[in-house]
Design an enzyme around this catalytic site. Structure first.
Site, PDB file in Angstrom:
ATOM      1  N   ARG A  89      32.098  23.347  39.748  1.00 28.51           N
ATOM      2  CA  ARG A  89      33.287  22.828  40.611  1.00 28.51           C
ATOM      3  C   ARG A  89      33.212  23.461  42.027  1.00 28.51           C
ATOM      4  O   ARG A  89      32.079  24.730  42.674  1.00 28.51           O
ATOM      5  CB  ARG A  89      33.993  24.638  40.279  1.00 28.51           C
ATOM      6  N   HIS A 134      41.149  24.885  49.286  1.00 28.12           N
ATOM      7  CA  HIS A 134      40.289  26.776  48.565  1.00 28.12           C
ATOM      8  C   HIS A 134      40.702  27.221  50.195  1.00 28.12           C
ATOM      9  O   HIS A 134      39.945  28.233  50.870  1.00 28.12           O
ATOM     10  CB  HIS A 134      39.334  26.413  47.912  1.00 28.12           C
ATOM     11  N   GLU A 169      44.475  30.228  43.575  1.00 31.05           N
ATOM     12  CA  GLU A 169      44.385  31.261  44.113  1.00 31.05           C
ATOM     13  C   GLU A 169      45.948  31.350  44.582  1.00 31.05           C
ATOM     14  O   GLU A 169      45.973  31.963  45.621  1.00 31.05           O
ATOM     15  CB  GLU A 169      43.386  31.834  44.319  1.00 31.05           C
ATOM     16  N   ASN A 204      41.311  31.717  37.157  1.00 31.51           N
ATOM     17  CA  ASN A 204      40.488  32.467  37.356  1.00 31.51           C
ATOM     18  C   ASN A 204      40.823  34.100  37.049  1.00 31.51           C
ATOM     19  O   ASN A 204      41.578  34.314  36.918  1.00 31.51           O
ATOM     20  CB  ASN A 204      40.988  32.984  39.392  1.00 31.51           C
ATOM     21  N   TYR A 237      39.737  37.860  36.874  1.00 29.44           N
ATOM     22  CA  TYR A 237      38.563  38.945  37.393  1.00 29.44           C
ATOM     23  C   TYR A 237      39.155  39.942  37.081  1.00 29.44           C
ATOM     24  O   TYR A 237      37.861  41.104  36.006  1.00 29.44           O
ATOM     25  CB  TYR A 237      38.720  39.238  39.150  1.00 29.44           C
ATOM     26  N   GLU A 258      37.213  30.684  37.308  1.00 29.21           N
ATOM     27  CA  GLU A 258      36.786  31.909  37.764  1.00 29.21           C
ATOM     28  C   GLU A 258      36.702  32.484  37.139  1.00 29.21           C
ATOM     29  O   GLU A 258      37.458  33.243  36.817  1.00 29.21           O
ATOM     30  CB  GLU A 258      36.560  32.156  39.815  1.00 29.21           C
TER      31      GLU A 258
HETATM   32  C1  FCB Z   1      38.427  34.582  44.529  1.00 27.26           C
HETATM   33  C2  FCB Z   1      38.166  33.563  44.738  1.00 27.26           C
HETATM   34  C3  FCB Z   1      36.439  32.561  45.750  1.00 27.26           C
HETATM   35  C4  FCB Z   1      35.911  34.535  45.382  1.00 27.26           C
HETATM   36  C5  FCB Z   1      36.651  35.251  44.345  1.00 27.26           C
HETATM   37  C6  FCB Z   1      35.106  36.791  43.895  1.00 27.26           C
HETATM   38  O1  FCB Z   1      39.401  35.339  44.266  1.00 27.26           O
HETATM   39  O2  FCB Z   1      38.840  32.594  44.394  1.00 27.26           O
HETATM   40  O3  FCB Z   1      36.738  32.102  47.031  1.00 27.26           O
HETATM   41  O4  FCB Z   1      36.068  34.706  46.869  1.00 27.26           O
HETATM   42  O5  FCB Z   1      37.625  35.333  44.795  1.00 27.26           O
END
Ligand code: FCB
Length: 454
Positions: A75, A119, A164, A294, A296, A364
Site C-alpha cells: 500500500r 494521504h 483517515e 487503520n 492503532y 494500517e
Molecule cells: C496514521 C497515518 C500514517 C502514520 C501512522 C503511524 O495515522 O495514517 O501516515 O503516520 O499513523
C-alpha cells in the site's frame, strides 16, 4: 496452526510525503505538508519531508526489499502535487511516469498494489483557495482521481480514496498539530470531514463511470471505545465519542446518513450544518467494494462535564475489558499508545454486526519501538494483533488482508524522525535500509499464510 484465507493479502503501508523526498523533482508542486514542516516549531526535531527515505530515487531498491520480505501486497499513496503541481489542470507527465514505473515493477514481482489517492499532501495551491474547507476542492479531487484511474486503472485492483479523514480534521483544524495547522476551528473540522467524505464518494463515482474492475474503498482510522468506569456519565461519553470518531464516517459511507446524535451535537455547537447539501449523502454512500481499516489503539473514555467542544477525555488505562478478556497493566508503545490487540477483534466484529459483511482490508496497524534491529516488542505486537485478527476471521468477519504500518522508518508527521514504525530500519545519515527482526518474522508469516510463532 492459525491459517489465513487463501489469497490473503500480506502487505506493508507507506505514504508519499513520509518516504519520497525529492520534493522539487520532476515538476512536483508544493503541498501543505511542505509548507507546514518548513514552518519553524511545527515538527519535533525540526525535520521535513525534503529527503525522508529518498524513496523517489531509491524506489527500485525498495521494491526489491518488498519482494525479499516475501510480501504479496504494497500500500502506497500517490502524491497529488506530482501529478498536478497546482492541484488541477497543468498535468505533469513526469509525475505520472514515476508511478507508472512503480506499478509495473510491483506487478512484475507479483506484488498487488493498494493505492491511496489522498494521504494528506494537498497541493498548496488548493489550500491557498481554502483547501478542504472549500467545496471546490472536492471536484479538484474527483478530477485528480479520474486521471489516476485513466492512467493506472488497468493495473490497480485496490484503490483507497482518503486516508483517515477524522485525523485530518482533528489534528489539522482542532489541535493545530498537522497541516494546515489550524486550531479550535470546530466548524472547519466538521466541514472538512464532510468535504473529504464527499470527495471519497465523487472518486467512487468517477471509477464506476469508467467501468473499471478495480475495487475502491475508504481508509478511516477506527478506534473501539470503552468506558473508563461503569459510571453512566463515562458510558454516555463513550457512545458520543464513538459517534465522533467512528460512526460519523461509517454511517455516512455505509448507511447514507450522519448519526442523529452527532449531528445534533454539532448543531448545538455550530447551528445548522449548511455545508451539507441536498443529495450529498447519496454521493458519499455510493456503494464501495471494501473498507480499509487503520487500527492503532482503543479509546478509553472519561466524562469531563462542561468541557468544550467535547465533554470527555481519553485516558491511558491500567486495564481494558475487551470481549477477549481483561488486559491488565496495558503495555504502551514508545509513543505512549496503549497496546490492546483484542480490541481489534471487538472492532472488526462490531463493524460486521453494525454495518454488514463488507470485506475489510487492514490498511494500517503498527507501533513505535526504538530498537534499531532486534525489535522483539514489535515481533510480539505483530503476533498478538494477527492472533486477534484471526479471531475476527474465525468469527466470520470477511477480512481480506493486512498491511502493517510501515515498510520502513520514515517521516512521522509532527513527530519527525524520532519515532520509528518500520519493519526495516533506515539510517537517516546514509539512508541504508536494514531489515529488522520484525521484518523477517512478518515475512515468515506471509510465506506460511499462517500465524507462525516468533
Ligand atoms: C496514521 C497515518 C500514517 C502514520 C501512522 C503511524 O495515522 O495514517 O501516515 O503516520 O499513523
Amino acid at each position: 496452526m492459525k491459517s489465513f484465507p487463501d489469497g490473503f493479502l500480506w502487505g506493508v503501508s507507506t505514504s508519499a510525503y513520509q518516504i519520497e523526498g525529492s520534493v522539487d523533482a520532476d515538476g512536483r508542486g508544493p503541498s501543505i505538508w511542505d509548507t507546514y514542516s518548513h514552518t519553524p516549531g511545527t515538527i519535533d526535531g525540526g525535520g521535513t519531508g525534503d529527503v525522508a527515505c529518498d524513496h523517489y530515487r531509491r524506489w527500485r531498491e525498495d521494491v526489491d526489499l518488498l519482494a525479499s520480505l516475501g510480501l504479496n501486497a504494497y500500500r502506497f499513496s500517490i502524491a497529488w502535487p506530482r501529478l498536478f503541481p497546482t492541484g488541477r489542470g497543468g498535468r505533469e507527465q513526469r509525475g505520472f511516469d514515476h508511478y507508472d514505473r512503480l506499478l509495473d515493477a510491483l506487478l512484475e514481482r507479483g506484488i498487488e498494489p493498494v493505492v491511496t489517492l489522498y494521504h494528506w499532501d494537498l497541493p498548496q495551491a488548493l489550500e491557498d483557495e481554502g483547501g478542504w474547507r472549500n467545496r471546490d476542492t472536492v471536484e479538484a479531487f474527483a478530477e485528480y482521481g479520474g486521471a489516476c484511474f485513466d492512467a493506472y486503472g488497468d493495473r490497480v485492483g485496490w484503490w483507497l480514496t482518503i486516508n483517515e479523514p477524522w485525523i485530518v480534521g482533528l489534528l489539522g483544524y482542532l489541535h493545530g498539530l498537522h497541516a494546515p495547522g489550524y486550531s479550535d476551528d470546530v466548524l472547519g473540522e466538521v466541514t472538512v470531514f464532510h468535504h473529504l467524505l464527499l470527495a471519497h464518494g465523487r472518486a467512487v463515482q468517477e471509477l464506476r463511470g469508467r467501468g473499471q474492475a478495480g475495487r475502491i474503498g475508504l481508509a478511516p482510522n477506527l478506534s473501539p471505545h470503552y468506558p473508563a468506569s461503569d459510571d453512566p456519565a463515562d458510558v454516555e461519553v463513550t457512545h458520543a465519542s464513538d459517534g465522533y470518531v467512528n460512526r460519523w464516517f461509517l454511517d455516512a459511507v455505509l448507511r447514507g446518513s450522519y448519526p442523529a446524535d452527532m449531528r445534533a451535537r454539532y448543531e448545538e455547537l455550530l447551528g445548522p450544518l449548511e455545508f451539507v447539501h441536498e443529495g450529498d449523502l447519496a454521493v458519499i454512500a455510493e456503494p464501495t467494494d471494501y473498507l480499509g481499516v487503520n487500527y492503532y489503539a482503543p479509546r478509553v473514555m472519561q466524562a469531563v462535564p462542561g468541557d468544550t467542544p467535547w465533554p470527555w477525555r481519553v485516558i491511558v488505562p491500567e486495564g481494558v475489558r475487551t470481549t477477549g478478556g481483561f488486559t491488565d497493566g496495558v503495555a504502551r508503545t514508545e509513543a505512549g499508545t496503549p497496546i490492546v490487540p483484542t480490541a481489534l477483534t471487538d472492532l472488526l466484529v462490531r463493524v460486521r454486526d453494525d454495518y454488514g459483511d463488507i470485506p475489510i482490508l487492514i490498511t494500517e496497524n503498527g507501533a513505535v519501538f526504538e530498537e534499531p534491529l532486534h525489535d522483539e516488542r514489535r515481533v510480539h505486537f505483530i503476533h498478538d494483533h494477527l492472533a486477534a485478527l484471526h479471531e475476527a476471521i474465525a468469527s466470520g468477519v470477511p477480512v481480506v488482508g493486512y498491511c502493517h504500518w510501515s515498510l520502513m522508518d520514515n517521516f512521522e508527521w509532527k513527530l519527525g524522525y524520532a519515532q520509528r514504525f518500520g519493519l526495516v530500519h533506515v539510517d537517516y545519515e546514509t539512508l541504508a535500509r536494514t531489515v529488522k527482526d520484525s521484518g523477517r518474522y512478518y515475512g515468515r508469516i506471509a510465506a506460511a499464510n499462517a500465524l507462525v510463532e516468533p
